[in-house]
Design an enzyme around this catalytic site. Structure first.
Site, PDB file in Angstrom:
ATOM      1  N   THR A  83       0.838  -1.200   0.000  1.00 23.99           N
ATOM      2  CA  THR A  83       0.000   0.000   0.000  1.00 23.99           C
ATOM      3  C   THR A  83       0.873   1.250   0.000  1.00 23.99           C
ATOM      4  O   THR A  83       0.668   2.179  -0.800  1.00 23.99           O
ATOM      5  CB  THR A  83      -0.924  -0.011   1.241  1.00 23.99           C
ATOM      6  OG1 THR A  83      -1.713  -1.200   1.195  1.00 23.99           O
ATOM      7  CG2 THR A  83      -1.826   1.202   1.285  1.00 23.99           C
ATOM      8  N   ASN A  92      -5.887  -9.347  -7.618  1.00 26.32           N
ATOM      9  CA  ASN A  92      -5.853 -10.186  -6.418  1.00 26.32           C
ATOM     10  C   ASN A  92      -7.110 -11.038  -6.270  1.00 26.32           C
ATOM     11  O   ASN A  92      -7.086 -12.078  -5.634  1.00 26.32           O
ATOM     12  CB  ASN A  92      -5.651  -9.329  -5.162  1.00 26.32           C
ATOM     13  CG  ASN A  92      -6.530  -8.108  -5.129  1.00 26.32           C
ATOM     14  OD1 ASN A  92      -6.550  -7.309  -6.063  1.00 26.32           O
ATOM     15  ND2 ASN A  92      -7.283  -7.962  -4.068  1.00 26.32           N
ATOM     16  N   GLN A 129       0.798  -9.168  -6.439  1.00 28.86           N
ATOM     17  CA  GLN A 129       0.364 -10.574  -6.512  1.00 28.86           C
ATOM     18  C   GLN A 129       1.255 -11.443  -7.406  1.00 28.86           C
ATOM     19  O   GLN A 129       0.982 -12.626  -7.548  1.00 28.86           O
ATOM     20  CB  GLN A 129      -1.076 -10.641  -7.028  1.00 28.86           C
ATOM     21  CG  GLN A 129      -2.115 -10.184  -6.012  1.00 28.86           C
ATOM     22  CD  GLN A 129      -2.210 -11.081  -4.777  1.00 28.86           C
ATOM     23  OE1 GLN A 129      -1.757 -12.236  -4.781  1.00 28.86           O
ATOM     24  NE2 GLN A 129      -2.779 -10.551  -3.720  1.00 28.86           N
ATOM     25  N   HIS A 173       4.718 -10.176   2.062  1.00 31.40           N
ATOM     26  CA  HIS A 173       3.862 -11.213   2.669  1.00 31.40           C
ATOM     27  C   HIS A 173       3.065 -12.017   1.646  1.00 31.40           C
ATOM     28  O   HIS A 173       2.335 -12.939   2.004  1.00 31.40           O
ATOM     29  CB  HIS A 173       2.969 -10.627   3.778  1.00 31.40           C
ATOM     30  CG  HIS A 173       1.816  -9.794   3.345  1.00 31.40           C
ATOM     31  ND1 HIS A 173       0.536 -10.274   3.315  1.00 31.40           N
ATOM     32  CD2 HIS A 173       1.736  -8.499   2.960  1.00 31.40           C
ATOM     33  CE1 HIS A 173      -0.291  -9.302   2.928  1.00 31.40           C
ATOM     34  NE2 HIS A 173       0.430  -8.217   2.709  1.00 31.40           N
ATOM     35  N   THR A 184      14.182   4.146  10.321  1.00 34.28           N
ATOM     36  CA  THR A 184      15.194   3.092  10.467  1.00 34.28           C
ATOM     37  C   THR A 184      14.693   1.815   9.805  1.00 34.28           C
ATOM     38  O   THR A 184      13.533   1.431   9.974  1.00 34.28           O
ATOM     39  CB  THR A 184      15.471   2.846  11.969  1.00 34.28           C
ATOM     40  OG1 THR A 184      15.845   4.103  12.526  1.00 34.28           O
ATOM     41  CG2 THR A 184      16.577   1.842  12.184  1.00 34.28           C
ATOM     42  N   CYS A 207      -8.739  -7.074   2.563  1.00 32.46           N
ATOM     43  CA  CYS A 207      -8.887  -5.684   3.015  1.00 32.46           C
ATOM     44  C   CYS A 207     -10.329  -5.220   2.995  1.00 32.46           C
ATOM     45  O   CYS A 207     -10.645  -4.163   3.508  1.00 32.46           O
ATOM     46  CB  CYS A 207      -8.044  -4.750   2.164  1.00 32.46           C
ATOM     47  SG  CYS A 207      -6.328  -5.195   2.243  1.00 32.46           S
TER      48      CYS A 207
HETATM   49  N1  PLP Z   1      -2.031  -4.591  -4.139  1.00 36.75           N
HETATM   50  C1  PLP Z   1      -2.547  -5.809  -4.299  1.00 36.75           C
HETATM   51  C2  PLP Z   1      -2.855  -6.292  -5.674  1.00 36.75           C
HETATM   52  C3  PLP Z   1      -2.781  -6.619  -3.193  1.00 36.75           C
HETATM   53  O1  PLP Z   1      -3.315  -7.842  -3.358  1.00 36.75           O
HETATM   54  C4  PLP Z   1      -2.464  -6.132  -1.909  1.00 36.75           C
HETATM   55  C5  PLP Z   1      -2.749  -6.945  -0.698  1.00 36.75           C
HETATM   56  O2  PLP Z   1      -3.606  -7.771  -0.686  1.00 36.75           O
HETATM   57  C6  PLP Z   1      -1.919  -4.844  -1.804  1.00 36.75           C
HETATM   58  C7  PLP Z   1      -1.710  -4.103  -2.942  1.00 36.75           C
HETATM   59  C8  PLP Z   1      -1.561  -4.264  -0.480  1.00 36.75           C
HETATM   60  O3  PLP Z   1      -0.389  -4.833   0.035  1.00 36.75           O
HETATM   61  P1  PLP Z   1      -0.048  -4.672   1.575  1.00 36.75           P
HETATM   62  O4  PLP Z   1      -0.964  -5.557   2.315  1.00 36.75           O
HETATM   63  O5  PLP Z   1       1.379  -5.088   1.688  1.00 36.75           O
HETATM   64  O6  PLP Z   1      -0.236  -3.225   1.893  1.00 36.75           O
END
Ligand code: PLP
Length: 422
Positions: free
Chosen positions: A75, A153, A181, A203, A239, A327
């Site tokens: 993000t 995603n 992804q 992650h 940091t 999310c």
């Molecule tokens: N972009 C996509 C396509 C995602 O699938 C995700 C998380 O699911 C993100 C951005 C956001 O990543 P993060 O959870 O590391 O902020």
């Protein structure tokens, strides 16, 4: 944490931390805790380890290590790229993105609109793909950046990032891709792709949450988003999160070495899962282009049921899946991705995403295939929206369905004002 056995089919939400990754991180939690910016030897070793991790990650995407800036997550990387493009080109106040982005872009775009910027959310067609002519036509003299995801995603559908970048280059517009992804699942070559910015998040690659990166092509004008110290060559204050960077580096090393073989196996598992569901459960449909998509994702519409009920019953037998982005879990609105693809709200609410990963086995798929059909049957048996419901002849199913559809559409707001049309 519970020791119960789970069958995990939600790898697009997050992935398990690989044991090799955890092992690589532990020494940097226990002993290598010095600040990598300090001058003494104890810190120099930590600094070196961070730079080695950076090179492994650079190798994975064919970048120069100097082009990699660590961030806290995908993000932040997305927000940083768009923010930088706007701040370094103050005369340009238009951003192009798409209607099917992750909320990292959708909500940032809506925030920008409130700040007086102009944001275009490009529509997609029914299989989730973009109209590149429309994209080209939407670029204006005041367009600062085009930001599109590489892989969706929710559906796994891929956008042709190389072609998008070529269009943007020909128009002199910066281009960013949210590739969160993709790593391990697709070959990533930033040089061949020709993007100016690219986001990743560890992650989704068997490393921990809370670490991401932004690739910034050499000589691209850049303005940091997190302003502070001189870390990351002045590109991101704060940091460095050393243990997580080490974990990210280890995951990238594993991905470069093994993941093309692993994901070839995952693709076969996904295909077996999907084709068996389609064969054994009537009135099921795959969402999105079945060819042009990630090898691990299957988003399936089950008619006459609510996905949330399916997920609850799956959870009771230890199966983890989702109805879309983690999310947006908890939101009763149907997925904005599926709605943008033209699904009716009712069908969109019956969709389940299965996303597999390198730890899934044939046994996991068998287990899911054993439990899913009776769950769908059980829910359909009690659904008045099901034409073969035993009480079907007692009332008008067509009107009931039409009414339900209308209620949902009213709740969602029929016109999605984010989406522009051709
Ligand atoms: N972009 C996509 C396509 C995602 O699938 C995700 C998380 O699911 C993100 C951005 C956001 O990543 P993060 O959870 O590391 O902020």
């Amino acid at each position: 944490m519970s020791q119960e056995r789970f069958y995990y089919f939600d790898n697009n939400a997050t992935t398990r931390v690989a044991p090799e990754v955890a092992d690589a991180m532990i020494p940097f939690l226990r002993d290598g805790w010095a600040n990598p910016s300090s001058a003494y030897r104890m810190a120099t070793e930590v600094h070196k380890a961070v730079e080695t991790a950076r090179s492994h990650i650079a190798e994975l995407i064919h970048a120069d290590p100097k082009e990699i800036t660590f961030t806290s997550c995908g993000t932040e990387s997305n927000n940083t790229a768009i923010h930088s493009a706007l701040v370094t080109q103050p005369g340009k106040r238009h951003v192009i993105t798409t209607a099917v982005e992750h909320s990292a872009n959708i909500n940032f775009g809506e925030f920008l609109r409130k700040q007086g910027y102009d944001v275009t959310f490009l529509p997609v067609d029914s299989d989730g793909s973009l109209d590149l002519h429309l994209l080209e036509k939407s670029i204006r003299p005041d367009t600062a950046i085009v930001s599109t995801m590489w892989a969706n995603n929710e559906t796994g559908v891929l956008f042709p990032v190389e072609e998008i970048a070529a269009i943007c280059r020909s128009k002199g517009v910066l281009v960013h891709t949210d590739a969160v992804q993709t790593p391990g699942k697709l070959k990533l070559d930033v040089k061949a792709t020709g993007v100016d910015f690219l986001s990743l998040s560890a992650h989704k690659l068997y490393a921990p949450k809370g670490i991401g990166l932004l690739y910034v092509k050499r000589r691209t004008r850049f303005q940091p988003y997190v302003i502070g110290g001189h870390q990351e060559r002045g590109r991101r204050g704060g940091t460095e999160n050393v243990p997580h960077i080490i974990g990210f580096g280890k995951a990238a090393e594993l991905a470069s070495a093994h993941f093309s073989t692993e994901y070839a196996r995952v693709r076969k598992l996904r295909d077996r899962l999907e084709s068996t569901i389609l064969k054994t459960i009537p009135n099921t449909f795959v969402n999105g282009d079945r060819e042009n998509r990630l090898p691990n994702t299957s988003n399936i519409a089950f008619e006459f049921v609510e996905a949330e009920a399916v997920l609850m019953l799956l959870d009771q037998v230890g199966i983890c899946a989702s109805s879309g982005s983690a999310c947006t879990t908890g939101s009763l609105d149907p997925s904005h991705v599926l709605m943008a693809m033209g699904l009716t709200p009712m069908r969109a609410r019956g969709c389940v995403r299965f996303s597999l990963g390198i730890y899934n086995t044939d046994e996991d798929v068998d287990y899911l295939l054993q439990h899913l059909p009776p769950i769908i049957q059980k829910l359909r048996d009690i659904s008045p929206l099901n034409p073969s419901h035993p009480d079907n002849d007692k009332y008008d199913v067509d009107s009931a369905r039409a009414k339900h559809e209308q209620d949902l559409a009213a709740a969602v707001g029929k016109e999605d004002e984010r989406t522009i049309t051709a």
